[in-house]
Motif scaffolding. Structure first.
Motif, PDB file in Angstrom:
ATOM      1  N   ALA A 128       0.830  -1.211   0.000  1.00  0.00           N
ATOM      2  CA  ALA A 128       0.000   0.000   0.000  1.00  0.00           C
ATOM      3  C   ALA A 128       0.861   1.257   0.000  1.00  0.00           C
ATOM      4  O   ALA A 128       0.641   2.167  -0.799  1.00  0.00           O
ATOM      5  CB  ALA A 128      -0.932  -0.008   1.205  1.00  0.00           C
ATOM      6  N   LEU A 129       1.848   1.314   0.902  1.00  0.00           N
ATOM      7  CA  LEU A 129       2.731   2.482   0.959  1.00  0.00           C
ATOM      8  C   LEU A 129       3.849   2.419  -0.083  1.00  0.00           C
ATOM      9  O   LEU A 129       4.442   3.442  -0.427  1.00  0.00           O
ATOM     10  CB  LEU A 129       3.351   2.606   2.349  1.00  0.00           C
ATOM     11  N   ARG A 130       4.159   1.205  -0.517  1.00  0.00           N
ATOM     12  CA  ARG A 130       5.238   0.974  -1.483  1.00  0.00           C
ATOM     13  C   ARG A 130       6.556   1.581  -0.993  1.00  0.00           C
ATOM     14  O   ARG A 130       7.225   2.346  -1.686  1.00  0.00           O
ATOM     15  CB  ARG A 130       4.863   1.556  -2.848  1.00  0.00           C
ATOM     16  N   THR A 131       6.857   1.210   0.233  1.00  0.00           N
ATOM     17  CA  THR A 131       8.104   1.695   0.820  1.00  0.00           C
ATOM     18  C   THR A 131       8.713   0.591   1.674  1.00  0.00           C
ATOM     19  O   THR A 131       8.214  -0.537   1.716  1.00  0.00           O
ATOM     20  CB  THR A 131       7.862   2.975   1.640  1.00  0.00           C
ATOM     21  N   THR A 132       9.778   0.927   2.379  1.00  0.00           N
ATOM     22  CA  THR A 132      10.481  -0.063   3.193  1.00  0.00           C
ATOM     23  C   THR A 132      10.025   0.000   4.643  1.00  0.00           C
ATOM     24  O   THR A 132       9.407   0.980   5.086  1.00  0.00           O
ATOM     25  CB  THR A 132      11.994   0.191   3.143  1.00  0.00           C
ATOM     26  N   GLU A 133      10.379  -1.023   5.375  1.00  0.00           N
ATOM     27  CA  GLU A 133      10.043  -1.040   6.798  1.00  0.00           C
ATOM     28  C   GLU A 133      10.748   0.091   7.530  1.00  0.00           C
ATOM     29  O   GLU A 133      10.181   0.707   8.437  1.00  0.00           O
ATOM     30  CB  GLU A 133      10.424  -2.401   7.390  1.00  0.00           C
ATOM     31  N   GLU A 134      11.982   0.376   7.154  1.00  0.00           N
ATOM     32  CA  GLU A 134      12.738   1.439   7.799  1.00  0.00           C
ATOM     33  C   GLU A 134      12.082   2.797   7.562  1.00  0.00           C
ATOM     34  O   GLU A 134      11.968   3.625   8.476  1.00  0.00           O
ATOM     35  CB  GLU A 134      14.180   1.459   7.279  1.00  0.00           C
ATOM     36  N   GLU A 135      11.631   3.040   6.321  1.00  0.00           N
ATOM     37  CA  GLU A 135      10.976   4.308   6.015  1.00  0.00           C
ATOM     38  C   GLU A 135       9.638   4.423   6.727  1.00  0.00           C
ATOM     39  O   GLU A 135       9.235   5.506   7.168  1.00  0.00           O
ATOM     40  CB  GLU A 135      10.784   4.460   4.505  1.00  0.00           C
ATOM     41  N   ASN A 136       8.945   3.306   6.880  1.00  0.00           N
ATOM     42  CA  ASN A 136       7.671   3.327   7.614  1.00  0.00           C
ATOM     43  C   ASN A 136       7.892   3.803   9.047  1.00  0.00           C
ATOM     44  O   ASN A 136       7.131   4.638   9.570  1.00  0.00           O
ATOM     45  CB  ASN A 136       7.050   1.931   7.614  1.00  0.00           C
ATOM     46  N   LEU A 137       8.948   3.296   9.700  1.00  0.00           N
ATOM     47  CA  LEU A 137       9.248   3.738  11.071  1.00  0.00           C
ATOM     48  C   LEU A 137       9.664   5.206  11.083  1.00  0.00           C
ATOM     49  O   LEU A 137       9.308   5.951  12.009  1.00  0.00           O
ATOM     50  CB  LEU A 137      10.349   2.868  11.667  1.00  0.00           C
ATOM     51  N   ALA A 138      10.389   5.641  10.061  1.00  0.00           N
ATOM     52  CA  ALA A 138      10.793   7.038   9.983  1.00  0.00           C
ATOM     53  C   ALA A 138       9.573   7.941   9.826  1.00  0.00           C
ATOM     54  O   ALA A 138       9.525   9.055  10.383  1.00  0.00           O
ATOM     55  CB  ALA A 138      11.760   7.240   8.819  1.00  0.00           C
ATOM     56  N   MET A 139       8.589   7.492   9.067  1.00  0.00           N
ATOM     57  CA  MET A 139       7.352   8.262   8.893  1.00  0.00           C
ATOM     58  C   MET A 139       6.628   8.422  10.222  1.00  0.00           C
ATOM     59  O   MET A 139       6.100   9.496  10.535  1.00  0.00           O
ATOM     60  CB  MET A 139       6.448   7.549   7.875  1.00  0.00           C
ATOM     61  N   VAL A 140       6.595   7.349  11.008  1.00  0.00           N
ATOM     62  CA  VAL A 140       5.964   7.408  12.333  1.00  0.00           C
ATOM     63  C   VAL A 140       6.703   8.394  13.224  1.00  0.00           C
ATOM     64  O   VAL A 140       6.111   9.299  13.833  1.00  0.00           O
ATOM     65  CB  VAL A 140       5.924   6.010  12.979  1.00  0.00           C
ATOM     66  N   ARG A 141       8.023   8.244  13.300  1.00  0.00           N
ATOM     67  CA  ARG A 141       8.837   9.067  14.196  1.00  0.00           C
ATOM     68  C   ARG A 141       8.742  10.552  13.814  1.00  0.00           C
ATOM     69  O   ARG A 141       8.479  11.416  14.658  1.00  0.00           O
ATOM     70  CB  ARG A 141      10.295   8.611  14.157  1.00  0.00           C
ATOM     71  N   ASP A 142       8.908  10.841  12.555  1.00  0.00           N
ATOM     72  CA  ASP A 142       8.922  12.229  12.090  1.00  0.00           C
ATOM     73  C   ASP A 142       7.580  12.908  12.348  1.00  0.00           C
ATOM     74  O   ASP A 142       7.516  14.047  12.836  1.00  0.00           O
ATOM     75  CB  ASP A 142       9.248  12.240  10.588  1.00  0.00           C
TER      76      ASP A 142
END
Length: 550
Positions: A128-142
């Motif tokens: 759905a997001l078409r991204t990586t697990e690391e970027e998903n966590l970065a999106m949450v944190r940011d």
């Protein structure tokens, strides 16, 4: 609290639980439910009266209606118990929360609380997001850090958490941990597909708390696709969740969300958690019905706690026990949620049912066993012919007066009535009715037109009687229901008609039964107006024999 309500044991003592309502956003996704801004403001006021801690108003920036809601709420909504929350999502993959337009829209809503949804299922992250697990966590944190830095209390909804936990436990837990470390006040675990069972929820919530930073507040957002939304919410609390989400009346897409009123009532009355003020819980029945009126989604009569049938008793055996002690067949005191016990009168009714129902309507039958016996016999006789009184209290009240006094109140004497439908060439069908009756010492004849013969009869009857009884002008028909009793008879089948009438303060139901639909409707119409005049305190000038068939 009723004596039948269990007292929480020592091991059931739980920390304070936050109650978060999502009716205006998640509930509004229900099929056929369409809320205007005015509707949302009105519902929010009712939710505040219920005493919930948080009201999620919608997704600002996602649609103009929600953006307008938050703008008007700042001046038009005066909350005493709840805090308003705006809902949105984490910033886009590869972007920055500081420049993300939808994150800015959350800040522009100016709510004290912001709830953001994040993916906690690696399948959704990749597909759905078409991204990586690391970027998903970065999106949450940011996103969390950005909102907290601007003074917002942040809740994070971990979407598809339980399915994600099963697929990749490490990433699901990492989402929770990242949100907490970034400053989220609570992380809400969502059973987005609604397929989990209570024991699974309890295990995952407990394991999540054990693997999270000390002091983590975990919440529960349950959907009802497996019929377990309320049970799953309670299981989560038992496992240590201290935040629950849901919708009034269980609104929501597919099969809905956890019914928040049932969750709250269970927490207060069964688990001893005073999550809303007791005086607010006592308004629950009124509030749920008021919200149903605004949404135009009829209340489910069998809704726990607040439904019309929640404390309704029909079987004679139950009635006999309730006459001795209501707690013998009730799990809690109905007044704790603003409801009341009702006795239903049917062919299952015994003497105790009739006596209790009569008492409910203001008739003391206990002192006259002969009247009571005749009332029981009359009810069974009429129900055998197709009549039903369990949903027609007004007709039953008139029946009791007939049995007790030998006749029912009669404000007018019907001489005759007729109704017909005409379909002319080039025109649609028209209906006309004429009634001839005596009232107020005079003979009255009136003709009315309407949308169908029943509407025309109603118009004619009112036209004839209002000069004598002006109170009738304040009576309105609010519902008309028809049931065919012997379908095998085809168009010759016996028909039962139920009509709801209101005076603007109360609503009552009357019943008519006849082989002819119009005749059955006429019986219910006459009973409805008769009861309305009786309720208004108009003295009946005379009594007349029963119009119901033997």
């Amino acid at each position: 609290m009723s004596s039948t309500t269990p007292t929480p044991t020592a091991d059931a003592v739980l920390p304070e639980v936050q109650v978060y309502d999502t009716t205006l956003r998640d509930g509004a996704q229900q099929e056929g439910l369409n809320l205007s801004v005015a509707d949302k403001l009105a519902i929010a006021a009712h939710l505040d009266e219920l005493g919930v801690g948080f009201i999620e108003g919608g997704w600002p920036g996602a649609n103009p209606r929600d953006t307008e809601f938050f703008a008007r709420a700042r001046t038009e909504l005066h909350l005493r118990h709840a805090v308003l929350a705006a809902f949105g999502a984490t910033r886009r993959a590869g972007g920055s929360a500081a420049t993300d337009p939808q994150v800015q829209a959350l800040l522009d809503a100016e709510t004290p609380v912001v709830t953001i949804v994040a993916k906690s299922h690696v399948g959704h992250v990749k597909l759905a997001l078409r991204t990586t697990e690391e970027e998903n966590l970065a999106m949450v944190r940011d996103t969390v850090e950005h909102l907290v830095a601007h003074g917002r209390r942040v809740f994070l909804d971990a979407e598809h958490y339980f399915d994600g936990y099963e697929l990749d436990r490490d990433h699901a837990l990492a989402v929770v941990r990242t949100a907490v470390e970034a400053g989220a006040e609570a992380v809400v675990l969502c059973d987005t597909n609604g397929g989990r069972l209570p024991h699974e929820v309890e295990e995952v919530v407990a394991a999540t708390l054990a693997a999270s930073p000390p002091g983590t507040r975990v919440g529960m957002h349950a959907h009802n696709d497996s019929g377990c939304a309320v049970a799953n919410s309670l299981a989560a609390v038992r496992a240590g969740a201290t935040h629950v989400q849901g919708c009034v009346n269980g609104y929501g897409e597919r099969t809905g969300n956890a019914d928040l009123v049932v969750v709250v009532a269970d927490l207060v009355l069964k688990l001893g958690q005073q999550v809303v003020p007791a005086e607010c819980l006592r308004e629950a029945t009124r509030i749920t019905h008021a919200v149903a009126e605004i949404t135009n989604v009829a209340m489910y009569a069998r809704s726990p706690y607040v439904g019309a049938s929640a404390f309704a008793h029909k079987a004679g055996l139950h009635a006999s026990a309730i006459r001795v002690d209501p707690d013998l067949y009730q799990h809690t005191d109905p007044t704790a949620v603003g409801n009341d016990m009702r006795m239903l009168v049917s062919d299952m009714a015994g003497r105790a049912s009739i006596e209790l129902k009569g008492r409910e309507l203001g008739h003391d039958l206990a002192g006259d066993q002969d009247v009571l016996s005749r009332a029981v016999a009359r009810v069974k006789e009429l129900e055998l012919a197709g009549w039903t009184f369990e949903a027609a209290d007004a007709s039953f009240d008139l029946l009791l007066r007939e049995v007790r006094d030998g006749a029912r109140p009669a404000y007018f004497e019907v001489e005759s009535w007729r109704a017909f439908i005409e379909h002319g060439k080039g025109t649609g069908p028209t209906s006309e009715a004429t009634v001839k009756l005596r009232a107020g010492g005079q003979r009255l004849v009136a003709t009315g037109e309407g949308n169908g013969p029943v509407n025309a009869l109603d118009a004619a009857l009112r036209q004839a009687l209002i000069p004598v009884y002006p109170q009738i002008a304040g009576l309105d028909l609010t519902d008309f229901r028809v049931r065919i009793l012997d379908a095998d008879a085809g168009t010759d089948a016996t028909t039962r008609v139920l009509i709801d009438t209101t005076d603007g303060r109360a609503t009552w139901t009357t019943v008519g039964v006849a082989p002819n639909l119009v005749e059955a409707s006429w019986q219910a119409l006459v009973d409805g107006i008769t009861y309305g005049l009786l309720k208004a305190g108009v003295p009946a000038p005379e009594a007349a024999p029963a119009v119901s068939p033997a």
